[in-house]
Write a protein that holds these residues in place. Structure first.
Motif, short mmCIF file in Angstrom:
data_model
loop_
_atom_site.label_atom_id
_atom_site.label_comp_id
_atom_site.label_asym_id
_atom_site.label_seq_id
_atom_site.Cartn_x
_atom_site.Cartn_y
_atom_site.Cartn_z
N SER A 239 60.33 66.96 16.68
CA SER A 239 60.28 68.04 17.32
C SER A 239 61.69 68.91 17.27
O SER A 239 61.73 70.04 16.97
N VAL A 240 62.94 67.99 17.43
CA VAL A 240 64.28 68.82 17.30
C VAL A 240 64.27 69.43 15.81
O VAL A 240 64.64 70.42 15.58
N ARG A 241 63.80 68.52 14.93
CA ARG A 241 63.90 68.97 13.51
C ARG A 241 62.97 70.20 13.29
O ARG A 241 63.36 71.34 12.81
N ALA A 242 61.85 70.33 13.71
CA ALA A 242 60.86 71.64 13.78
C ALA A 242 61.54 72.83 14.53
O ALA A 242 61.49 73.77 13.94
N LEU A 243 62.03 72.33 15.51
CA LEU A 243 62.58 73.68 16.51
C LEU A 243 63.86 74.08 15.54
O LEU A 243 64.16 75.29 15.83
N GLN A 244 64.79 73.48 15.20
CA GLN A 244 65.78 73.91 14.55
C GLN A 244 65.56 74.70 13.31
O GLN A 244 66.24 75.98 13.02
N LYS A 245 64.40 74.25 12.66
CA LYS A 245 63.88 75.28 11.52
C LYS A 245 63.34 76.54 12.18
O LYS A 245 63.46 77.43 11.41
N MET A 246 62.77 76.59 13.52
CA MET A 246 62.58 77.76 14.03
C MET A 246 63.64 78.79 14.77
O MET A 246 63.46 79.84 15.06
N GLY A 247 64.91 78.14 14.64
CA GLY A 247 66.22 78.69 15.03
C GLY A 247 66.61 78.39 16.48
O GLY A 247 67.68 79.10 16.82
N VAL A 248 66.09 77.35 17.04
CA VAL A 248 66.62 76.75 18.32
C VAL A 248 67.85 76.18 17.84
O VAL A 248 68.13 75.33 16.93
N LYS A 249 69.04 76.79 18.78
CA LYS A 249 70.34 76.18 18.48
C LYS A 249 70.83 75.06 19.66
O LYS A 249 71.76 74.23 19.13
N GLN A 250 70.09 74.96 20.63
CA GLN A 250 70.75 73.94 21.62
C GLN A 250 69.60 73.31 22.21
O GLN A 250 68.60 74.07 22.49
N PHE A 251 70.05 71.96 22.72
CA PHE A 251 68.62 71.43 23.29
C PHE A 251 69.21 70.40 24.54
O PHE A 251 70.42 70.43 24.66
N ALA A 252 68.28 70.32 25.34
CA ALA A 252 68.42 69.44 26.39
C ALA A 252 67.27 68.44 26.50
O ALA A 252 66.45 68.60 25.79
N LEU A 253 67.65 67.40 27.35
CA LEU A 253 66.90 66.04 27.10
C LEU A 253 66.28 65.84 28.66
O LEU A 253 67.34 65.77 29.58
N HIS A 254 65.13 65.84 29.10
CA HIS A 254 64.70 65.69 30.40
C HIS A 254 63.68 64.40 30.31
O HIS A 254 62.87 64.00 29.58
N ALA A 255 63.81 63.71 31.68
CA ALA A 255 62.75 62.53 31.63
C ALA A 255 62.49 62.42 33.16
O ALA A 255 63.27 62.76 33.97
N PHE A 256 61.11 62.21 33.69
CA PHE A 256 60.73 62.06 34.91
C PHE A 256 60.01 60.67 34.86
O PHE A 256 58.78 60.95 34.46
N LEU A 257 60.47 59.53 35.34
CA LEU A 257 59.50 58.48 35.51
C LEU A 257 59.39 57.89 36.65
O LEU A 257 58.66 56.88 36.84
N ALA A 258 59.91 58.56 37.81
CA ALA A 258 59.87 57.73 39.07
C ALA A 258 60.22 58.99 39.91
O ALA A 258 61.24 59.72 39.90
N SER A 259 59.78 58.68 41.45
CA SER A 259 59.90 59.65 42.29
C SER A 259 60.01 58.69 43.78
O SER A 259 59.33 57.94 43.96
N ASN A 260 60.70 59.29 44.63
CA ASN A 260 60.80 58.49 46.01
C ASN A 260 61.28 57.11 45.75
O ASN A 260 60.85 56.05 46.09
N THR A 261 62.10 56.88 44.45
CA THR A 261 62.45 55.36 44.56
C THR A 261 63.52 54.84 45.42
O THR A 261 64.20 55.70 45.97
N VAL A 262 63.50 53.89 45.94
CA VAL A 262 64.36 53.16 47.04
C VAL A 262 65.55 52.49 46.28
O VAL A 262 66.32 51.92 46.77
N ASP A 263 65.35 52.28 45.02
CA ASP A 263 66.30 51.40 44.07
C ASP A 263 67.18 52.46 43.31
O ASP A 263 66.91 53.14 42.55
#
Length: 174
Positions: free
Chosen positions: A120-144
């Motif tokens: 995805s990064v490589r494809a988006l760079q070819k399209m002109g995207v210059k900067q990226f962010a990275l996001h993850a959401f694996l847990a909500s309301n965790t007590v640990d």
């Protein structure tokens, strides 16, 4: 999340406290704009996204988060392609802390595998995207509380690897 509080009065109160908007539809983007939320105060994350929604998110200056690599063609229809794009990471397998399983990311329907991130990064760079962010959401309301540094370490390591592989510049880890 605008979906959780689709009320302009409440959105205005949250704005007064410095909260931004997490939007997942055209309507939610319009509601956010109506209370003066624009730019990086909006995170647009959608998993079934027509090009018109990407166009409005880009017009508002929102951070566009791609939940899946299959959304890249819809984003490509946007002219010009945004210069900054966020990618949702799903490491797969089971996410463990200590002896407890926090969830099974491998069963989640959203997020990109590690290999898909590179493609995805490589494809988006070819399209002109210059900067990226990275996001993850694996847990909500965790007590640990050890979940958060564990996830941050995984995201930071992944961003470093992607930078080394592709030269990508990262503006945000979320």
């Amino acid at each position: 999340a605008v979906k959780a509080t689709p009320n302009p009065y409440i959105l205005n109160i949250l704005k007064e406290y410095g909260c931004g908007c997490d939007c997942s539809s055209y309507t939610e983007l319009l509601m956010s704009e109506s209370v003066g939320q624009v730019g990086e105060n909006i995170m647009f994350s959608s998993n079934d996204t027509p090009a018109e929604e990407f166009a409005l998110a880009d017009k508002l200056g929102a951070i566009i988060n791609l939940d899946d690599y299959t959304l890249i063609p819809s984003l490509a229809a946007e002219e010009p392609v945004p210069e900054r794009v966020c990618l949702r990471f799903n490491p797969g397998g089971e996410f463990r802390l200590g002896n407890a399983v926090m969830g099974a990311p491998g069963e989640a329907k959203f997020g990109m595998t590690r290999e898909q991130l590179t493609l995805s990064v490589r494809a988006l760079q070819k399209m002109g995207v210059k900067q990226f962010a990275l996001h993850a959401f694996l847990a909500s309301n965790t007590v640990d509380s050890s979940y958060y540094p564990t996830m941050a370490r995984l995201l930071m390591t992944t961003a470093r690897e992607l930078r080394e592989e592709t030269g990508a510049e990262f503006f945000m880890i979320n």
